[in-house]
Enzyme design. Structure first.
Site, PDB file in Angstrom:
ATOM      1  N   ARG A   1      75.005  11.024 -13.141  1.00  0.00           N
ATOM      2  CA  ARG A   1      75.268  10.923 -11.883  1.00  0.00           C
ATOM      3  C   ARG A   1      75.299   9.170 -11.791  1.00  0.00           C
ATOM      4  NH1 ARG A   1      71.296   8.022 -11.594  1.00  0.00           N
ATOM      5  NH2 ARG A   1      71.706   7.652  -9.464  1.00  0.00           N
TER       6      ARG A   1
ATOM      7  N   ARG B   1      82.930  15.653  -7.622  1.00  0.00           N
ATOM      8  CA  ARG B   1      82.287  14.997  -6.678  1.00  0.00           C
ATOM      9  C   ARG B   1      83.218  14.455  -5.543  1.00  0.00           C
ATOM     10  NH1 ARG B   1      76.689  12.728  -8.031  1.00  0.00           N
ATOM     11  NH2 ARG B   1      76.002  13.165  -5.856  1.00  0.00           N
TER      12      ARG B   1
ATOM     13  N   ASP C   1      78.616   4.329  -3.408  1.00  0.00           N
ATOM     14  CA  ASP C   1      79.419   5.001  -3.878  1.00  0.00           C
ATOM     15  C   ASP C   1      81.158   5.144  -3.551  1.00  0.00           C
ATOM     16  OD1 ASP C   1      76.711   6.521  -4.032  1.00  0.00           O
ATOM     17  OD2 ASP C   1      77.862   7.551  -5.495  1.00  0.00           O
TER      18      ASP C   1
HETATM   19  C1  LIG Z   1      75.410   2.527  -9.092  1.00  0.00           C
HETATM   20  S1  LIG Z   1      76.127   3.901  -7.929  1.00  0.00           S
HETATM   21  C2  LIG Z   1      74.518   4.734  -7.654  1.00  0.00           C
HETATM   22  C3  LIG Z   1      74.696   5.429  -6.244  1.00  0.00           C
HETATM   23  O1  LIG Z   1      75.168   6.875  -6.786  1.00  0.00           O
HETATM   24  C4  LIG Z   1      73.713   7.604  -6.305  1.00  0.00           C
HETATM   25  O2  LIG Z   1      74.209   8.960  -5.934  1.00  0.00           O
HETATM   26  P1  LIG Z   1      74.084  10.287  -6.987  1.00  0.00           P
HETATM   27  O3  LIG Z   1      72.471   9.743  -7.426  1.00  0.00           O
HETATM   28  O4  LIG Z   1      74.129  11.508  -5.935  1.00  0.00           O
HETATM   29  O5  LIG Z   1      75.159  10.127  -8.086  1.00  0.00           O
HETATM   30  C5  LIG Z   1      73.345   6.798  -5.230  1.00  0.00           C
HETATM   31  O6  LIG Z   1      74.303   6.893  -4.263  1.00  0.00           O
HETATM   32  C6  LIG Z   1      73.208   5.564  -5.792  1.00  0.00           C
HETATM   33  O7  LIG Z   1      73.399   4.428  -4.905  1.00  0.00           O
END
Ligand SMILES: CSC[C@H]1O[C@H](OP(=O)(O)O)[C@H](O)[C@@H]1O
Length: 351
Positions: free
Chosen positions: A44, A87, A235
């Protein structure tokens, strides 16, 4: 800790759904399993899922190379579509897939084996670039923080969300190395607890002072004068500077503005999407209700209750003090300055 690595034709992903209790790498050789891993957040974070998808296309090309030439391209396109759709919010995912498919097209005449090799080279290049850009973001961002800074961060924008250094946590790493961090406050980040499970784990591993708080504590710490800056990842950054990031980011930005605390977004330029004019046009992923009604697999809400589970929200540009990129700090007016940065990058790259 690297969230992913490529070895002897297989992609290894650190399964982040098991952290912090278990460190386990999945060995994947089928791109369909990478799609599933992205969807369940085993891997992620915008940059990390982009690079994972880049390697997944190598897996897809390896598989497709066993078919006829026409089927090879059909299968590669099919894999690219499945990965890009895994996603919807993080633009790095679609950016990485598009970049790989351009590489594949450039080597089309040389045949499938050459395409496989070119895709692997490009995926490695993206992985190495990510660490370099993160370190540049860290350096630019650390310069903005006061000495003995008490910094609040949300979700996990660290080595686990990238290829090993981090964006928001990259700034914190660089500032810590310069002796500038007194404390990092990590929001737990309901419902999937990326802050409680991942950010605290990352920072503890490196001896960076970190305190876990509930998401609802952030405002009170600001009111008590105990936060000097807020720094988060992203994101997707729209052309006008609106930022999509983990749900709860917008709330922090409003609170920070009310308390006159700097609110920084740290992100590589690959997260800027000039094709999306403003935040309301960013697709916001909505996930299953069970992530809200359950915690750690245990039901915490009564049977039958409905739940909304937006994975991201949008912070308007006017609430952002600055966006920290690998090319420097972008100040308001964010939209205009993002376009200038992009234009300068195109001129440098001879686009
Ligand atoms: C360095 S990008 C990280 C960014 O992604 C996370 O979302 P997710 O854990 O759902 O992939 C979150 O928005 C972070 O800020």
């Amino acid at each position: 800790m690297k969230p992913l690595y490529w070895k002897e034709g297989a992609l290894y992903l650190l399964d982040q759904t098991l952290l912090p209790h278990k460190v386990h790498y999945l060995r994947l050789t089928d791109y369909r399993d990478v799609v599933a891993a992205i969807k369940r957040l085993s891997v992620r974070g915008a940059p990390a899922i982009g690079v994972a998808a880049a390697y997944a296309l190598v897996l897809a090309a390896q598989e497709a190379a066993k078919s006829s030439l026409q089927i090879f391209w059909e299968k590669l396109e099919e894999a690219a579509s499945a990965l890009a759709a895994a996603r919807p919010t993080a633009v790095n995912l679609q950016w990485a897939v598009r970049r790989q498919m351009k590489v594949a097209a450039r080597h089309r005449e040389e045949g499938p084996e050459a395409v496989v090799a070119a895709l692997e080279r490009e995926a490695r290049a993206m992985q190495e670039e990510d660490v370099r850009t993160n370190r540049a973001i860290g350096a630019y961002g650390a310069a903005l923080l006061p000495f003995r800074a008490r910094v609040l961060t949300h979700c996990n924008a660290g080595s686990l969300a990238t290829c090993g250094y981090g964006t928001a946590l990259g700034v914190i790493r660089a500032a810590h190395a310069a002796g500038k961090i007194a404390m990092v406050y990590a929001d737990e980040t309901r419902p999937l607890l990326q802050g409680a499970r991942l950010t605290t784990w990352e920072l503890l591993q490196e001896g960076i002072p970190v305190t876990l708080i509930t998401d609802s504590t952030a405002g009170y710490l600001m009111a008590r004068g105990e936060i000097d800056a807020v720094i988060v990842g992203a994101d997707r950054i729209a052309a006008n500077g609106d930022v999509a990031n983990k749900i709860g980011t917008y709330t922090l930005a409003v609170l920070a503005r009310h308390h006159k605390i700097p609110f920084y977004v740290a992100a590589p330029f690959s997260t800027v999407d000039l094709e999306t004019p403003k935040g309301e046009a960013i697709p916001i992923e909505e996930r299953g209700e069970e992530e809200v009604t359950h915690c750690g697999g245990v039901r915490i809400a009564p049977e039958g209750v409905k739940a909304r589970n937006f994975a991201f929200d949008v912070t308007p540009a006017e609430l952002i003090t600055a966006i920290i990129t690998e090319r420097g700090v972008v100040y308001p007016p964010l939209g205009e300055n993002l376009r200038l940065f992009a234009q300068h990058q195109r001129e440098e790259e001879g686009d």
